[in-house]
Design an enzyme around this catalytic site. Structure first.
Site, PDB file in Angstrom:
ATOM      1  CB  SER A 151      25.246  55.009   5.500  1.00 44.47           C
ATOM      2  OG  SER A 151      26.239  55.629   6.301  1.00 44.47           O
ATOM      3  CE1 TYR A 164      28.328  54.416   0.270  1.00 40.82           C
ATOM      4  CE2 TYR A 164      28.526  55.673   2.299  1.00 40.82           C
ATOM      5  CZ  TYR A 164      28.263  54.493   1.647  1.00 40.82           C
ATOM      6  OH  TYR A 164      27.926  53.384   2.379  1.00 40.82           O
TER       7      TYR A 164
END
Length: 260
Positions: A151, A164
């Site tokens: 990400s 995360y």
């Protein structure tokens, strides 16, 4: 489920791809794209019905796709997944590790231990162990390739999803480490770092038009991404066009900040 335009290249004829978490979002778009390029694609997700529905939908369009339910956090289910793929298609050329969780949000200093454990267990540990499970099969195939889905938040972990994001930072290091180990053995390892793509997984970031507009403003292109754009990047990395690319993270974020 349809792509923006027909895919005409067939770079993956004769290849077998295993894609995790592939019944929605980026995983689904990736499975579709790899199959459109000629690969036989084996997919998984936690719910059998989602897998069955996705397989039926893709096969109805003439794509070679099969799959089974798999919780990637289970050693037994990871083993069964790899064995099922090999039994169905005879081997594995491509592994796309896409499964991830984000069971909680909030400041790092307040993140409960059980949330930390689950994020690390699925987003990092399971990714490593799935590679270990698939590696004997990948080593038998010339031009084999692994891609991790990270990400853009990996480069600057933001509150309230910092834990995360940090797990996604770890995938950047995992990519480098495995690429160095497996390059001499003929397996390339790369990573894709998507920007903000409106999917069920990222719903909290774009749940209102105002939030979506704010996210779009953080990009140079002033728009959010599409799952198909991530899938196209993954298809490139696992194709012969990227035969001299390994250990790299390809950021597909519309120009968002992406430096550690």
């Amino acid at each position: 489920m349809a792509t923006d335009s027909p895919v005409k290249c067939r770079r993956l004829e004769g290849k077998v791809a295993l894609v995790t978490a592939a019944t929605a979002g980026i995983g689904l778009a990736t499975a579709e794209r790899l199959a459109q390029e000629g690969a036989s694609v084996y997919i998984c997700s936690r719910k059998a019905k989602n897998v069955d529905d996705t397989v039926a939908a893709l096969r109805s369009r003439g794509l070679e796709v099969a799959g089974c339910a798999c919780h990637v956090g289970s050693a037994e289910q990871r083993r069964a997944l790899v064995e099922a793929c090999v039994q169905r298609y005879g081997g594995i050329d491509i592994l796309v590790s896409n499964a991830a969780v984000n069971p909680g949000a909030g400041p790092l200093a307040d993140t409960p231990p059980d949330v930390i454990d689950k994020i690390l267990d699925i987003n990092i540990k399971a990714a490593v162990l799935l590679v270990q499970e698939a590696l004997p099969h990948l080593l038998r195939r010339p031009g084999a390739s692994i891609v991790f889905v990270s990400s853009v938040t990996a480069f600057n972990p933001p509150e309230p999803i910092a834990m995360y994001a940090i797990s996604k930072t770890a995938l950047l290091g995992l990519t480098k480490g495995l690429a160095a180990e497996l390059g001499p053995r003929g397996v390339r390892v790369n990573c894709v770092a998507p920007g903000i793509v409106p999917t069920k997984f990222s719903a909290a970031l774009v749940e209102t038009p105002e939030l979506a507009a704010q996210q779009a403003e953080t990009t140079m292109l002033k728009r959010l991404g599409r799952p198909q754009e991530q899938a196209a990047a993954i298809a490139y990395l696992v194709s012969p066009d990227a035969a001299y690319v390994t250990g790299e993270t390809l950021v597909v974020s519309g120009g968002m900040h992406s430096r550690l």
